[in-house]
Structure formats: C-alpha cells, structure tokens
Enzyme design. Structure first.
Site, short mmCIF file in Angstrom:
data_model
loop_
_atom_site.label_atom_id
_atom_site.label_comp_id
_atom_site.label_asym_id
_atom_site.label_seq_id
_atom_site.Cartn_x
_atom_site.Cartn_y
_atom_site.Cartn_z
N CYS A 38 0.84 -1.20 0.00
CA CYS A 38 0.00 0.00 0.00
C CYS A 38 0.87 1.26 0.00
CB CYS A 38 -0.92 -0.01 1.23
SG CYS A 38 -2.04 1.41 1.29
N CYS A 96 0.40 0.44 10.39
CA CYS A 96 0.05 -0.62 9.43
C CYS A 96 1.27 -1.27 8.79
CB CYS A 96 -0.87 -0.06 8.35
SG CYS A 96 -1.47 -1.35 7.22
N CYS A 150 -19.28 -7.16 3.55
CA CYS A 150 -18.65 -5.89 3.87
C CYS A 150 -17.33 -5.78 3.12
CB CYS A 150 -18.41 -5.81 5.38
SG CYS A 150 -17.48 -4.36 5.95
N ARG A 181 -17.92 -3.46 17.97
CA ARG A 181 -17.10 -4.63 17.69
C ARG A 181 -15.78 -4.59 18.46
NH1 ARG A 181 -17.08 -4.86 12.23
NH2 ARG A 181 -18.95 -6.11 12.40
#
Length: 332
Positions: A57, A64, A133, A265
C-alpha cells in the site's frame, strides 16, 4: 417494559467526556443497562475478515504493516481469485459468521479490472445470504453505488483517531478524506462500519473527540469497531506499549452508551486478551467480534473459530443469527 434510551446525534464534547470519565464500574453498569435495552445480551455477531489483497500500500499509516514504505514480515499478495474468496466465505458461514468482510490494501478504489473482480466477489458472497462488507480505501459516490448494486451491505472506513491527532499518524491523506468516503457510502445506501484504534499515542481527549465525531453523524455507524493497536515490527509504532484492557473497556462502554443501536465490535487486540478481559468487554457492551482461522484473517494474529466458540460457550453467549432484511438499512 422500560423504555429504551433515546438515540441522540446532538452529543456535546462535555457530555461524552463526563460519561468517559465515570468510575469504571459505574460506567460498565450504565453501558450494560443500555446494551440490554437495545440488544440481546446473549448474542454476539461473529464476523470473518479476509485480506483479499495484502501489502504494497502507498499510504504511510504508522500502525500498518501493509504500507510499502515499511520493512515488515508481511508478504505482498495480489488480489485473490474470486472462487477462493467465495470458498472462504462459505467456510466462514459454516463456522457461525453472519458477516464476511473483504479487505484490500489499496489507498483508493480505481475503476479497473481488479474492482470488477471485487464486484463479482460481492455478488458471490451476497448470494450466500451473508452480510457482505468491504474495506478498500477511499471511494467515490459512483463506486459506492456500484458496490451497493452488487449487494454490498456494509463498508468499513475507520476514522482511526481524532481529527486533531490524525496527521501525527497519517500524512498521505486527510481526516476529511475519511469523512468524504463515509458520506459517499451513506449516499449510496450502504451501512457504515467506522470506529478507531487506541494505543497510537493519543490522549484521552483524542479518544473523546473521535467518539464525538462518530456520535454526531446524521446517522450513527451501524457498526463501530474498537481496536487496540496491534504492534507490527517494522512500523513506526512497533515500540508503543500494549494497550491497557481497562482502556478498551472504557472506550467500548462509552461507545455503547452514546451509540446504543450500533454494533460495537471488539476488534484488533483480542489475541493479547485473556478470556476474563474479553468477558469484561462483552459486559461493557461489545456484541461483535472478528473471528476466523488465523491464516485467513488480516496480517495480525487473531483467535481461531474453535477458541471463540468455546469462549462464547463459557460466557453463556451464542453466535448471532442475523437476517439482513431485519436490519433497518432503508432508514438511511
């Protein structure tokens, strides 16, 4: 029967701060009370997350391991074949998951063959009767409409942290970029999944600001993930301290009180929690988890399906059986 706590979108920072700073046991009690007004406290939605395209990415999100600029042990993987993704979704459904989330390490969606393949994946998972999703990065309104027409139920786009602290964590896009994508998702009639991460080095004030942004949206996100930083070797935040579980419980409880209808969540960080700690999170109002075999999830470890089912059984909980048509999707 006692009336439900009212849904509000006009929270003030002072009100949320007051709730957040309550003595912990009082806070959890209030959250558990609200949770029982709006949800079945015996049910937990099991969601499976699959990385359909891993690593490489161009973003610089400090937490990340999929950012190309960091040297991590994460192996770059091209977009998975559609048939393999559908197979994972079938296995997830058999394991008790009612939602299947597909994640691609992209900065933004581009109108190319890869997006066409994701559309096919969405159609395939939707045909299984699961909530489908995606989390694919930034999205235009036209792209969101295309996903909705393919059967996409929810789109995940976390705020990550407060607007004030955002540029300390990410420089390759802005907080407004995040809000714009969420707005595009809403306009397309897709439900929103948006929360954040704690343990990034933010202050309590930053956490309150992030919750304020979510709770004052015209419609609360239908799903609010609360993540503890998963420290990935090779990223700028690899040496941050482990997030204190009591801090997670405080965030979950506050989110439950101010966004009572949302699924809250318990997301990243569960692998470092004991069963006792996770039990507290459920008591505080969490009613959704990511589950799945370790090798099929994203790039950070997570408990496996059998472990999660045993945990639920120990706590007297059960996987939620959720029909998509029962969720108030058309109120958007």
């Amino acid at each position: 029967m006692k009336e439900r706590t009212l849904l509000r979108n006009d929270w003030t920072r002072e009100e949320i701060e007051q709730i957040y700073n309550l003595p912990l046991l009082e806070l959890v009690y209030k959250a558990a009370t609200v949770h029982r007004e709006w949800h079945n406290p015996e049910e937990v939605q099991m969601s499976t997350l699959l990385s359909i395209k891993t690593g490489g990415c161009p973003e610089d999100c400090s937490y990340c391991g999929q950012a190309a600029r960091y040297h991590t042990n994460i192996k770059v993987q091209a977009l998975l074949p559609t048939e393999k993704v559908i197979e994972h979704a079938k296995n997830a459904k058999e394991g008790g998951s009612s939602r299947f989330c597909m994640a691609a390490a992209w900065r933004e969606v581009r109108n190319n063959r890869d997006f066409d393949r994701v559309i096919d994946m969405v159609k395939g998972v939707n045909e299984l009767g699961m909530e489908v999703c995606c989390t694919l990065g930034m999205l235009t309104e036209e792209q969101a409409i295309r996903l909705q027409e393919a059967g996409l139920y929810a789109y995940n786009h976390n705020l990550d942290t407060s607007e004030q602290y955002y540029e300390e964590i990410i420089s390759t896009r802005t907080f407004d970029n995040r809000i714009n994508t969420i707005n595009n998702v809403r306009k397309a009639g897709i439900t929103v999944c948006s929360g954040g991460i704690i343990g990034l080095g933010e202050t309590h004030g930053d956490r309150i600001s992030m919750l304020l942004t979510l709770a004052t949206m015209l419609k609360h996100p239908e799903s609010v993930p609360i993540n503890a930083l998963a420290r990935v070797k090779g990223t700028p935040l690899e040496n941050n301290e482990k997030t204190d579980t009591w801090e997670m419980i405080r965030m979950i409880a506050t989110a439950r009180i101010i966004m009572p209808s949302s699924m809250v969540r318990l997301s990243a960080g569960r692998i470092e929690m004991t069963d006792f700690e996770q039990g507290w999170c459920f008591m505080a109002g969490a009613n959704s988890i990511f589950t799945g075999e370790r090798e099929t999830l994203l790039v950070t470890p997570n408990p496996g399906v059998s472990e999660d089912l045993q945990l639920l059984k120990t706590l007297g909980l059960k996987p939620m059986v959720k029909e998509k048509s029962n969720v108030l999707k058309n109120e958007i």
